[in-house]
Design an enzyme around this catalytic site. Structure first.
Site, PDB file in Angstrom:
ATOM      1  CG  HIS A 101       4.270 -44.725  -0.612  1.00 53.79           C
ATOM      2  ND1 HIS A 101       4.486 -46.000  -0.931  1.00 53.79           N
ATOM      3  CD2 HIS A 101       5.328 -44.270  -0.202  1.00 53.79           C
ATOM      4  CE1 HIS A 101       5.765 -46.363  -0.622  1.00 53.79           C
ATOM      5  NE2 HIS A 101       6.263 -45.166   0.079  1.00 53.79           N
ATOM      6  CG  HIS A 103       7.435 -41.953   1.541  1.00 53.67           C
ATOM      7  ND1 HIS A 103       7.138 -42.933   2.088  1.00 53.67           N
ATOM      8  CD2 HIS A 103       6.756 -40.949   2.001  1.00 53.67           C
ATOM      9  CE1 HIS A 103       6.235 -42.532   3.491  1.00 53.67           C
ATOM     10  NE2 HIS A 103       6.058 -41.368   3.273  1.00 53.67           N
ATOM     11  CG  ASP A 105      11.653 -44.917  -0.457  1.00 52.02           C
ATOM     12  OD1 ASP A 105      10.915 -44.293  -0.297  1.00 52.02           O
ATOM     13  OD2 ASP A 105      11.779 -46.007   0.148  1.00 52.02           O
ATOM     14  CG  HIS A 106       8.789 -46.206  -3.349  1.00 50.42           C
ATOM     15  ND1 HIS A 106       9.339 -47.440  -3.410  1.00 50.42           N
ATOM     16  CD2 HIS A 106       8.676 -45.944  -2.033  1.00 50.42           C
ATOM     17  CE1 HIS A 106       9.529 -47.987  -2.361  1.00 50.42           C
ATOM     18  NE2 HIS A 106       9.000 -47.160  -1.492  1.00 50.42           N
ATOM     19  CG  HIS A 177       3.813 -46.807   3.652  1.00 52.06           C
ATOM     20  ND1 HIS A 177       4.598 -47.235   4.666  1.00 52.06           N
ATOM     21  CD2 HIS A 177       4.555 -46.151   2.878  1.00 52.06           C
ATOM     22  CE1 HIS A 177       5.907 -47.013   4.421  1.00 52.06           C
ATOM     23  NE2 HIS A 177       6.101 -46.457   3.303  1.00 52.06           N
ATOM     24  CE1 TYR A 208       5.789 -44.011   8.666  1.00 53.55           C
ATOM     25  CE2 TYR A 208       3.635 -44.693   8.095  1.00 53.55           C
ATOM     26  CZ  TYR A 208       4.979 -44.180   7.553  1.00 53.55           C
ATOM     27  OH  TYR A 208       5.013 -44.026   6.370  1.00 53.55           O
ATOM     28  CG  HIS A 242      10.580 -51.140   0.363  1.00 56.38           C
ATOM     29  ND1 HIS A 242      11.875 -50.589   0.139  1.00 56.38           N
ATOM     30  CD2 HIS A 242       9.809 -50.258   0.355  1.00 56.38           C
ATOM     31  CE1 HIS A 242      11.891 -49.341   0.283  1.00 56.38           C
ATOM     32  NE2 HIS A 242      10.615 -48.976   0.883  1.00 56.38           N
TER      33      HIS A 242
END
Length: 286
Positions: A101, A103, A105-106, A177, A208, A242
């Site tokens: 996805h 974001h 951090d990925h 997500h 969220y 994660h």
């Protein structure tokens, strides 16, 4: 995307010297584990974990080149390229980049990795829009978590198969997500036996708004559908963006997954967490 305890995945032989933690970004700080490199280790005959202690990155080698799935934070680009070289994958050998996805951090280092390798970026139409604008105007985070923009070269549909060198990666749309969240499954081998690997996107809803969200009106329905999809995936080995979310401890490559989690258990836990959060939000609603 909120900081959580993280972990991750079958050990690679050979000692590796301790490495410095990757630097912080100035605008967005994270737990050290998200930026702590770990020695690459084999997940299966052709699949390798090359991420950090707290953020997954998976490299799959084929006779016609390699595939990268996710990358971690933006500052991980050089680390990923070094890990690939150590496993015999030159920059020009990386042919495809898949992701979970959009974001930071990925997706963070993927623009730099794409420039360095010429690999083609693959993703859903929903994610392609957010990737192209570098995370700007995110449904939940606004402009808080922007990253270097990256263009998607191939838009995939739910259930579409992306193939390279005899390896087939099936895209499974698992929104919730993010609207464009995508999980991937493929077949490898380990110890002479077939192994069905599932890289399943995050199923959390960190902070969220779930009730009457004007930017994502059907968010709850999407989560429910996604839980059902994840439970039905071919899943001998579960990986997640994660790693701690599915019980991995990548820092301990001797026993990175002492208690393997199934896709069903992963979905069940996420649904219980969603129900708990929904109850809180309903109770707090005017």
């Amino acid at each position: 995307m909120r900081p959580i305890l993280l972990a991750g995945l079958i050990a690679c032989s050979g000692a590796v010297a301790a490495e410095d933690v990757l630097p912080q970004l100035q605008a967005y700080t994270t737990p050290d584990s998200w930026r702590q490199p770990v020695p690459p280790f084999a997940l299966a005959d052709n699949s390798w974990y090359i991420g950090t202690e707290g953020l997954s990155a998976v490299l799959v080698k084929t006779p016609e080149g390699a595939v990268l799935i996710d990358g971690g934070m933006p500052q991980a680009a050089d680390m990923l390229l070094q890990r690939m070289r150590a496993l015999g994958v030159a920059p020009a050998d990386l042919k495809l980049i898949l992701h979970s996805h959009a974001h930071i951090d990925h997706i963070g280092p993927l623009a730099a990795v794409k420039r360095a390798t010429g690999a083609r970026m693959v993703g859903s139409a929903e994610s392609a829009v957010l990737l192209a604008r570098g995370g700007d105007d995110d449904i939940h985070y606004g402009d808080e978590l922007v990253f270097p923009p990256v263009a998607v070269d191939r838009i995939v549909m739910d259930g579409e198969v992306v193939s390279l060198g005899g390896m087939a990666f099936t895209a499974h749309f698992t929104p919730g997500h993010t609207p464009g969240s995508t999980s991937w499954t493929w077949r490898d081998q380990r110890d002479g036996k077939p192994l069905r690997i599932a890289y399943v996107d995050s199923l959390s809803a960190p902070g969220y708004r779930l009730l009457d969200n004007p930017r994502y009106p059907r968010i709850i329905e999407d989560y429910r559908r996604t839980f059902a999809v994840v439970r039905a995936l071919p899943c001998d080995l579960l990986l997640t963006p994660h790693p701690g979310g599915s019980g991995w401890t990548p820092a301990d490559t001797r026993a990175p997954h002492a208690r393997p989690m199934t896709c069903g258990a992963y979905a069940d836990g996420a649904e219980r967490a969603l129900d708990t959060e929904l109850a809180k939000q309903r109770e707090a609603a005017p």
